[in-house]
Design an enzyme around this catalytic site. Structure first.
Site, PDB file in Angstrom:
ATOM      1  N   HIS A 197      -3.595  -6.411   8.155  1.00  0.00           N
ATOM      2  CA  HIS A 197      -2.650  -7.188   7.352  1.00  0.00           C
ATOM      3  C   HIS A 197      -2.399  -8.579   7.921  1.00  0.00           C
ATOM      4  O   HIS A 197      -2.011  -9.487   7.188  1.00  0.00           O
ATOM      5  CB  HIS A 197      -1.312  -6.444   7.238  1.00  0.00           C
ATOM      6  CG  HIS A 197      -1.394  -5.199   6.421  1.00  0.00           C
ATOM      7  ND1 HIS A 197      -1.330  -3.938   6.973  1.00  0.00           N
ATOM      8  CD2 HIS A 197      -1.546  -5.012   5.088  1.00  0.00           C
ATOM      9  CE1 HIS A 197      -1.425  -3.033   6.015  1.00  0.00           C
ATOM     10  NE2 HIS A 197      -1.554  -3.647   4.864  1.00  0.00           N
ATOM     11  N   HIS A 236       2.941  -0.938  10.015  1.00  0.00           N
ATOM     12  CA  HIS A 236       2.201  -1.580   8.925  1.00  0.00           C
ATOM     13  C   HIS A 236       0.713  -1.675   9.232  1.00  0.00           C
ATOM     14  O   HIS A 236      -0.097  -1.175   8.460  1.00  0.00           O
ATOM     15  CB  HIS A 236       2.794  -2.945   8.600  1.00  0.00           C
ATOM     16  CG  HIS A 236       2.399  -3.481   7.253  1.00  0.00           C
ATOM     17  ND1 HIS A 236       2.352  -2.695   6.133  1.00  0.00           N
ATOM     18  CD2 HIS A 236       2.042  -4.738   6.849  1.00  0.00           C
ATOM     19  CE1 HIS A 236       1.991  -3.431   5.093  1.00  0.00           C
ATOM     20  NE2 HIS A 236       1.791  -4.670   5.498  1.00  0.00           N
ATOM     21  N   ASP A 237       0.308  -2.343  10.292  1.00  0.00           N
ATOM     22  CA  ASP A 237      -1.088  -2.295  10.714  1.00  0.00           C
ATOM     23  C   ASP A 237      -1.322  -1.015  11.513  1.00  0.00           C
ATOM     24  O   ASP A 237      -0.557  -0.715  12.440  1.00  0.00           O
ATOM     25  CB  ASP A 237      -1.455  -3.518  11.558  1.00  0.00           C
ATOM     26  CG  ASP A 237      -1.939  -4.673  10.698  1.00  0.00           C
ATOM     27  OD1 ASP A 237      -2.380  -4.416   9.561  1.00  0.00           O
ATOM     28  OD2 ASP A 237      -1.881  -5.829  11.146  1.00  0.00           O
ATOM     29  N   HIS A 238      -2.372  -0.283  11.155  1.00  0.00           N
ATOM     30  CA  HIS A 238      -2.618   1.043  11.730  1.00  0.00           C
ATOM     31  C   HIS A 238      -3.360   0.904  13.057  1.00  0.00           C
ATOM     32  O   HIS A 238      -4.537   1.219  13.178  1.00  0.00           O
ATOM     33  CB  HIS A 238      -3.401   1.904  10.745  1.00  0.00           C
ATOM     34  CG  HIS A 238      -2.638   2.225   9.502  1.00  0.00           C
ATOM     35  ND1 HIS A 238      -3.041   3.195   8.608  1.00  0.00           N
ATOM     36  CD2 HIS A 238      -1.475   1.716   9.001  1.00  0.00           C
ATOM     37  CE1 HIS A 238      -2.171   3.265   7.606  1.00  0.00           C
ATOM     38  NE2 HIS A 238      -1.217   2.365   7.823  1.00  0.00           N
ATOM     39  N   TYR A 268       2.834   9.505   3.213  1.00  0.00           N
ATOM     40  CA  TYR A 268       1.677   9.052   2.427  1.00  0.00           C
ATOM     41  C   TYR A 268       1.386  10.036   1.313  1.00  0.00           C
ATOM     42  O   TYR A 268       1.699  11.214   1.422  1.00  0.00           O
ATOM     43  CB  TYR A 268       0.454   8.926   3.345  1.00  0.00           C
ATOM     44  CG  TYR A 268       0.500   7.716   4.225  1.00  0.00           C
ATOM     45  CD1 TYR A 268       0.099   6.472   3.750  1.00  0.00           C
ATOM     46  CD2 TYR A 268       0.982   7.808   5.531  1.00  0.00           C
ATOM     47  CE1 TYR A 268       0.154   5.352   4.555  1.00  0.00           C
ATOM     48  CE2 TYR A 268       1.038   6.690   6.340  1.00  0.00           C
ATOM     49  CZ  TYR A 268       0.619   5.465   5.849  1.00  0.00           C
ATOM     50  OH  TYR A 268       0.683   4.355   6.648  1.00  0.00           O
ATOM     51  N   ASP A 314       3.563   4.827  10.613  1.00  0.00           N
ATOM     52  CA  ASP A 314       2.452   5.055   9.685  1.00  0.00           C
ATOM     53  C   ASP A 314       1.819   6.425   9.920  1.00  0.00           C
ATOM     54  O   ASP A 314       0.615   6.556  10.116  1.00  0.00           O
ATOM     55  CB  ASP A 314       1.422   3.927   9.841  1.00  0.00           C
ATOM     56  CG  ASP A 314       2.044   2.550   9.631  1.00  0.00           C
ATOM     57  OD1 ASP A 314       2.013   2.060   8.498  1.00  0.00           O
ATOM     58  OD2 ASP A 314       2.587   1.998  10.608  1.00  0.00           O
ATOM     59  N   HIS A 365       9.336  -2.773   9.382  1.00  0.00           N
ATOM     60  CA  HIS A 365       8.039  -2.150   9.091  1.00  0.00           C
ATOM     61  C   HIS A 365       6.901  -3.155   9.188  1.00  0.00           C
ATOM     62  O   HIS A 365       5.849  -2.870   9.770  1.00  0.00           O
ATOM     63  CB  HIS A 365       8.035  -1.527   7.696  1.00  0.00           C
ATOM     64  CG  HIS A 365       6.686  -1.032   7.284  1.00  0.00           C
ATOM     65  ND1 HIS A 365       6.030  -0.015   7.948  1.00  0.00           N
ATOM     66  CD2 HIS A 365       5.828  -1.439   6.298  1.00  0.00           C
ATOM     67  CE1 HIS A 365       4.852   0.202   7.387  1.00  0.00           C
ATOM     68  NE2 HIS A 365       4.701  -0.660   6.382  1.00  0.00           N
ATOM     69  N   ASP A 374       6.262   3.576   6.645  1.00  0.00           N
ATOM     70  CA  ASP A 374       5.168   4.309   6.001  1.00  0.00           C
ATOM     71  C   ASP A 374       5.228   5.757   6.463  1.00  0.00           C
ATOM     72  O   ASP A 374       4.288   6.296   7.053  1.00  0.00           O
ATOM     73  CB  ASP A 374       3.815   3.672   6.322  1.00  0.00           C
ATOM     74  CG  ASP A 374       3.402   2.670   5.250  1.00  0.00           C
ATOM     75  OD1 ASP A 374       4.189   2.436   4.323  1.00  0.00           O
ATOM     76  OD2 ASP A 374       2.300   2.106   5.351  1.00  0.00           O
TER      77      ASP A 374
END
Length: 351
Positions: free
Chosen positions: A231, A257-259, A96, A60, A222, A93
């Site tokens: 999420h 996925h989760d930052h 962006y 991400d 991901h 990710d």
């Protein structure tokens, strides 16, 4: 099976040779992927001379150096040099806000090539696929290489002497992306009909995991399976993917996925869940309640993961954006060769 590296006699010479090799390899693979995109791609990765495999994990991240992306990259370069990293795993990710618009999109250089410039990061980057894009964009532009970039779908496998890595396209599992995409646009070329795509992917993954004799089995996707972050658990993966991972007794599931940076131990299996999604913009204070016996780490800031694995031991470290160690964790496995020698010794004593 294609080798990612030449002989491991000299690390610097190895890297120089590998760039030339990658350019040739990826040009050939581009043709291969165009006609055989549904086939499993397999590659061989050499470990270091001492038998240890070292790698970094970041996710991400692709924000043109913003949100501390360049600072995370700097620390990755430092730790990569110290650990003699063999490769980097990217958990998705990658660009962006909406992916790449095509194979020549300047975002590729602005968010990747020009950011991760440390010599220790000029090694293979193994990338899980992510299908979001702008209207008129090209999600499949990620399926390419710039000399160190490796991204395929739906499944590719990295073989080493101490571990095997299984990279899975998790995006099509998520029902909401099909039924409630909101403002997002997804590139489903090669995925539809979805049921057939997922059925084959799960069948292939199950078969390759069953046939694997690796000491360590590591699956990379991901999306989260277990997460206390924004999420949370991805219910579609819990339903469809997790039973296969448990049945085949994998060791680690690595995701983004989760930052955040996160480590969860599964209470019902031996699987460890590692989230490395802190490559740039983080989500401060966004955490769900979780049993502290299972949640070993939750850090809502930027950073990355570093791992060293040999035949008997896996050592995991999480670093923040300043290079501070946030979390250390290790797991040991009995070496079957040493175990057999020990058993023979005991039998000899009995006689």
């Amino acid at each position: 099976m294609t080798s990612l590296y030449s002989s491991n006699i000299n690390r610097t010479m190895q890297q120089r040779f590998s760039f030339h090799q990658f350019l040739i390899l990826t040009a050939c693979l581009s043709l291969c992927l165009a006609f055989k995109a549904d086939e499993i791609q397999r590659f061989q990765q050499q470990a270091n001379a001492n038998g240890t495999l070292s790698f970094l994990v970041v996710g991400d991240w692709g924000r043109r150096a913003l949100f501390n992306q360049s600072k995370v990259a700097e620390q990755m370069g430092i730790i990569g040099e110290k650990s003699k990293a063999n490769f980097v795993i990217s958990t998705g990710d990658n660009f962006y806000d909406d992916g790449l618009t095509g194979p020549n999109d300047p975002a590729f250089n602005e968010s990747f090539t020009n950011i991760y410039t440390a010599p220790s990061l000029k090694i293979p980057w193994l990338v899980v696929f992510w299908a979001t894009m702008t209207i008129g964009g090209d999600a499949l532009a990620q399926v390419k290489a710039d000399g160190r970039w490796f991204c395929w779908r739906p499944l590719f496998i990295i073989h080493t002497k101490v571990a095997e890595f299984f990279f899975v396209d998790t995006t099509p599992f998520v029902d909401d992306y099909f039924t409630n995409p909101k403002e997002h646009v997804y590139d489903w070329r090669g995925v539809l009909p979805r049921e057939d795509y997922l059925s084959k992917l799960l069948k292939d993954l199950d078969a390759t995991l069953k046939n694997s004799s690796a000491k360590w089995k590591i699956v990379v996707g991901h999306h989260t399976i277990r997460s206390a972050g924004h999420h949370g658990n991805t219910t579609d993966l819990v339903t469809h993917l997790l039973p296969i991972l448990k049945a085949n007794k994998i060791d680690f599931y690595i995701n983004g996925h989760d930052h955040c940076l996160q480590h969860i131990s599964d209470p019902d299996s031996e699987i460890e869940f590692f989230t490395s999604g802190g490559g740039s913009k983080a989500w401060r204070g966004d955490i769900k309640p979780w049993d502290p016996k299972e949640l070993k780490l939750y850090y809502d800031g930027q950073g990355f993961l570093s791992a060293k694995i040999n035949k008997t031991t896996a050592d995991i470290q999480f670093y923040d954006v300043s290079g501070n160690v946030l979390h250390n964790w290790s797991k040991s496995k009995e070496d079957s060769v040493m175990h057999r020698k020990s058993m023979l010794g005991r039998k000899a004593l009995m006689y």
